[in-house]
Design a protein around this motif. Structure first.
Motif: not given
Length: 161
Positions: A71-87, A146-158
């Motif tokens: 994520p953009t504003v966190s240094a932690e890699i979010r690899k689980t649903r719980a971690a993504r929800i927390d972010y 049959g459903r499009w899902l995000i498998i990798n999302h990288h975001s960083s400040k310019v």
């Protein structure tokens, strides 16, 4: 002996039909429709709309169970649903609204695509003050069941320089 030959011939015919069926299925897979760039662009719109609900679970629903979020504003890699929800719980506190500034879409095949580029978030804090964050992004999408899902999302400040 004729009977034995017939049985063997029938077995060969059956095997040939099975292989032919497999080939037909594979040929059908290759002829399946590749998504349009518009369809892939709309996946960001779906994600951005989920942000607008301010519901971290709704946003997390767009990610595959094994997705990776950098994520953009966190240094932690979010690899689980719980971690993504927390972010997203914390990120959504700022009522983010994303807007694509520039993008490149690569459609890899009928089941996967990459959308990468620059986006800007308008954030609104609890006092109503707005700020903007310019960031680079990459979304990797995979069609599963049959459903499009995000498998990798990288975001960083310019970078400023």
């Amino acid at each position: 002996m004729g009977r034995h030959t017939y049985a063997a011939g029938a077995a060969v015919t059956t095997v040939a039909v099975l292989f032919a069926g497999t080939g037909a299925a594979q040929a059908s897979d290759h002829r399946a429709r590749v998504p349009s760039e518009r369809e892939i662009r709309e996946l960001f719109d779906r994600w951005n709309a989920a942000l607008g609900t301010l519901d971290a679970n709704r946003v997390a629903d767009l990610y595959a169970p094994d997705a990776v979020l950098l994520p953009t504003v966190s240094a932690e890699i979010r690899k689980t649903r719980a971690a993504r929800i927390d972010y997203f719980k914390h990120f959504l506190e700022n009522k983010p609204v994303g807007r694509i500034q520039e993008r490149v879409i690569n459609i890899l095949n009928r089941n996967s695509a990459i959308d990468t580029g620059l986006y800007q978030f308008t954030l609104t804090d609890k006092h109503g003050h707005r700020s903007k964050v310019d960031a680079r992004y990459t979304f990797v999408y995979k069609k599963r069941d049959g459903r499009w899902l995000i498998i990798n999302h990288h975001s960083s400040k310019v970078p400023t320089e």
